[in-house]
Design a protein around this motif. Sequence first.
Motif, PDB file in Angstrom:
ATOM      1  N   ILE A 103       0.857  -1.179   0.000  1.00  0.00           N
ATOM      2  CA  ILE A 103       0.000   0.000   0.000  1.00  0.00           C
ATOM      3  C   ILE A 103       0.895   1.230   0.000  1.00  0.00           C
ATOM      4  CG2 ILE A 103      -1.895   1.207   1.147  1.00  0.00           C
ATOM      5  CD1 ILE A 103      -2.531  -1.689   0.230  1.00  0.00           C
ATOM      6  N   SER A 104       0.862   1.972  -1.099  1.00  0.00           N
ATOM      7  CA  SER A 104       1.680   3.180  -1.232  1.00  0.00           C
ATOM      8  C   SER A 104       0.900   4.380  -0.717  1.00  0.00           C
ATOM      9  CB  SER A 104       2.068   3.384  -2.701  1.00  0.00           C
ATOM     10  OG  SER A 104       2.877   4.535  -2.843  1.00  0.00           O
ATOM     11  N   ASN A 105       1.458   5.059   0.275  1.00  0.00           N
ATOM     12  CA  ASN A 105       0.791   6.186   0.916  1.00  0.00           C
ATOM     13  C   ASN A 105       1.284   7.522   0.384  1.00  0.00           C
ATOM     14  OD1 ASN A 105       0.755   3.829   3.077  1.00  0.00           O
ATOM     15  ND2 ASN A 105      -0.894   5.215   3.597  1.00  0.00           N
ATOM     16  N   ARG A 106       0.622   8.596   0.827  1.00  0.00           N
ATOM     17  CA  ARG A 106       0.986   9.943   0.385  1.00  0.00           C
ATOM     18  C   ARG A 106       1.870  10.676   1.383  1.00  0.00           C
ATOM     19  NH1 ARG A 106      -1.502  11.161  -4.558  1.00  0.00           N
ATOM     20  NH2 ARG A 106       0.045  12.819  -4.441  1.00  0.00           N
ATOM     21  N   HIS A 107       2.032  10.122   2.579  1.00  0.00           N
ATOM     22  CA  HIS A 107       2.915  10.707   3.594  1.00  0.00           C
ATOM     23  C   HIS A 107       3.272   9.600   4.579  1.00  0.00           C
ATOM     24  CE1 HIS A 107       4.227  13.125   7.073  1.00  0.00           C
ATOM     25  NE2 HIS A 107       4.471  14.091   6.203  1.00  0.00           N
ATOM     26  N   GLU A 108       4.515   9.619   5.046  1.00  0.00           N
ATOM     27  CA  GLU A 108       4.949   8.565   5.963  1.00  0.00           C
ATOM     28  C   GLU A 108       4.152   8.560   7.263  1.00  0.00           C
ATOM     29  OE1 GLU A 108       8.584   9.531   3.398  1.00  0.00           O
ATOM     30  OE2 GLU A 108       7.048  10.690   4.473  1.00  0.00           O
ATOM     31  N   GLY A 109       3.760   9.739   7.745  1.00  0.00           N
ATOM     32  CA  GLY A 109       2.925   9.783   8.948  1.00  0.00           C
ATOM     33  C   GLY A 109       1.615   9.057   8.732  1.00  0.00           C
ATOM     34  N   GLY A 110       1.009   9.262   7.565  1.00  0.00           N
ATOM     35  CA  GLY A 110      -0.224   8.552   7.227  1.00  0.00           C
ATOM     36  C   GLY A 110       0.005   7.057   7.113  1.00  0.00           C
ATOM     37  N   ALA A 111       1.150   6.665   6.540  1.00  0.00           N
ATOM     38  CA  ALA A 111       1.467   5.243   6.400  1.00  0.00           C
ATOM     39  C   ALA A 111       1.596   4.578   7.768  1.00  0.00           C
ATOM     40  CB  ALA A 111       2.764   5.081   5.610  1.00  0.00           C
ATOM     41  N   ALA A 112       2.282   5.253   8.696  1.00  0.00           N
ATOM     42  CA  ALA A 112       2.476   4.677  10.036  1.00  0.00           C
ATOM     43  C   ALA A 112       1.164   4.574  10.798  1.00  0.00           C
ATOM     44  CB  ALA A 112       3.487   5.519  10.815  1.00  0.00           C
ATOM     45  N   PHE A 113       0.320   5.608  10.705  1.00  0.00           N
ATOM     46  CA  PHE A 113      -0.991   5.551  11.359  1.00  0.00           C
ATOM     47  C   PHE A 113      -1.862   4.465  10.743  1.00  0.00           C
ATOM     48  CE2 PHE A 113      -0.762  10.292  12.641  1.00  0.00           C
ATOM     49  CZ  PHE A 113      -0.312   9.972  13.907  1.00  0.00           C
ATOM     50  N   MET A 114      -1.800   4.326   9.423  1.00  0.00           N
ATOM     51  CA  MET A 114      -2.595   3.316   8.734  1.00  0.00           C
ATOM     52  C   MET A 114      -2.175   1.920   9.178  1.00  0.00           C
ATOM     53  SD  MET A 114      -3.481   3.363   4.638  1.00  0.00           S
ATOM     54  CE  MET A 114      -3.921   5.101   4.694  1.00  0.00           C
ATOM     55  N   ALA A 115      -0.863   1.719   9.265  1.00  0.00           N
ATOM     56  CA  ALA A 115      -0.356   0.432   9.721  1.00  0.00           C
ATOM     57  C   ALA A 115      -0.758   0.170  11.176  1.00  0.00           C
ATOM     58  CB  ALA A 115       1.166   0.399   9.579  1.00  0.00           C
ATOM     59  N   GLU A 116      -0.684   1.211  12.013  1.00  0.00           N
ATOM     60  CA  GLU A 116      -1.019   1.045  13.426  1.00  0.00           C
ATOM     61  C   GLU A 116      -2.495   0.675  13.601  1.00  0.00           C
ATOM     62  OE1 GLU A 116      -1.402   1.528  17.657  1.00  0.00           O
ATOM     63  OE2 GLU A 116      -2.650   2.383  16.094  1.00  0.00           O
ATOM     64  N   GLY A 117      -3.382   1.342  12.859  1.00  0.00           N
ATOM     65  CA  GLY A 117      -4.798   0.997  12.908  1.00  0.00           C
ATOM     66  C   GLY A 117      -5.053  -0.424  12.428  1.00  0.00           C
ATOM     67  N   TYR A 118      -4.330  -0.816  11.388  1.00  0.00           N
ATOM     68  CA  TYR A 118      -4.413  -2.190  10.876  1.00  0.00           C
ATOM     69  C   TYR A 118      -4.036  -3.184  11.976  1.00  0.00           C
ATOM     70  CZ  TYR A 118      -3.366  -6.163   7.726  1.00  0.00           C
ATOM     71  OH  TYR A 118      -3.335  -7.391   7.099  1.00  0.00           O
TER      72      TYR A 118
END
Length: 543
Positions: free
Chosen positions: A43-58
Amino acid sequence: MTSAQAIVECMKREGVNHVFCVPGESYLPLMDAIYEEKDIELISNRHEGGAAFMAEGYGKISNKPVVVMATRGVGAANLSIGIHTAYQDSTPMVVFLGQVHTKFRGREGFQEMELDRFLEQVTKWGVEIRDPERTPELVQRAFRIAQTGRPGPVVVSLPEDVLPKVADMNFAFGTLVPKPSLSNEQVQEIVSCLKTADCPVIIAGGGVKLSEAEEALKTFAEKTNIPVVASFRRHDVLSNDHPLYCGQLGLGTPPPQIETVRQADVILAVGTRLSEVTTQDYSLIKPEQTLVHLDIEAHVLGKVYPPALGLVADAKAAFDALNHAVEGWDSSRWSSWSKERRELFLKSSRMDEIEEAPWPIGYKDVIQAFNELCPEEAIITNDAGNFATWLQNFHLFTGKKSYAAPTSGAMGYGFPAAVGAKFANPERPVIAFAGDGGFMMTLQEIETAVRNRIPVIVLLFNNSSYGTIRMHQERAYPDRKIGTELSDVNYTKLAEAMGAIGVTADSATAFRSAFKEALKENERPTIIEMKMNPKQVSIGMIL
């Protein structure tokens, strides 16, 4: 195989299905190895902060280790907010970071940073892979550390010249997470403590969720008739409609729910680190109360309060052992105590007497409608802000793993975490509560959700301000507003411009209609924007 291919093989052995990232040239061999693996989706994100939050929620919803990737120092810096969230929330996360070529190290190369040292304070462990043949050993160790004891994030630094190198690789089995239980003697010590109690209470934390101990907790509470209180943002440890659920310990919690713990003489705290928020600024538990503290990590015990009995155990294993020990107990002894606390919880959870200043749409309107329409199986996330207090105080969480919120209090979390939760469990509806301040920080992930057809719902409370900070500002420095006022942004149009569904709800009726339609949507995210009264800065404070 190459070092990059070995990393992917380790991911497969740990059951990893999704990897979140912002791509970078320093770890292209790893991305290419994922391309060859059909069971892992990048999953390619638009910002690393968003990627980390997305992973954490997952991770919170899947109860599996999560993987997030970024490039060198700049990517690590942007990821750090989500890594910190995973650290404080005890979410197992493995962070792979591209690194400068080995020959260029120590010269302040392009985006160079000592990555393991930089993130040392918010990770359980950090390592750099320098020898390709050691890749399986170090990566599998990273997954093991991330998942065992108190779970948390681990960082693995990947020099770009190491990833394509070929070596003979030797792999172990995937991580088997230890589940330490209580000895018979320890079980009897706990039982003896409880037998001395007139007003016992259970504080149940995130460790209950991580060990899948919700049913075991419910059984123990029913056998003993002891009231249960959830730690900060762990409301879903026990269905809130259960007669023994008596509230939560958080920000803006109604006083009767806090009093349940204050009035207890014996406290059984399970799977909680007794954080600053849970303990109301470390003021909640007094020396005259008997604290029995169970946690899977030894260093958590006694870190905040010295327990009368502090024992290392997995929450489910502990409750399973305790359930055998209390078989046939006469639970009527504490029935009046638990009934009293339950009635006070229910009374404090009603909005009948809550008043709001006149406005086209109010928080009370939205929560009342939301409570009526929200599917029981829904997963709810929230961002930081006082709007979340309305959710936490007046919504009954009844589904298992139905709540994912940051105990770190990070802004920008709610929406990307909701997308991650939907990746983890696509069959359940996912709703994010967000304020305009936090939402603006990660709204670029709307494009990620649109591109991947992730139909999450965002309830956006737009008061054109950093409302929580304004509340504190008015309390500390009345009539000296500075820095907390924001522009009136049209988020509905922003959502539409990114390909999402944008709706403005300017009344309770409009909100009901928009929310019903959003629940039917199965391809695109829906952002329901509500212009809120900027003077309503909290439930009990109107400027």
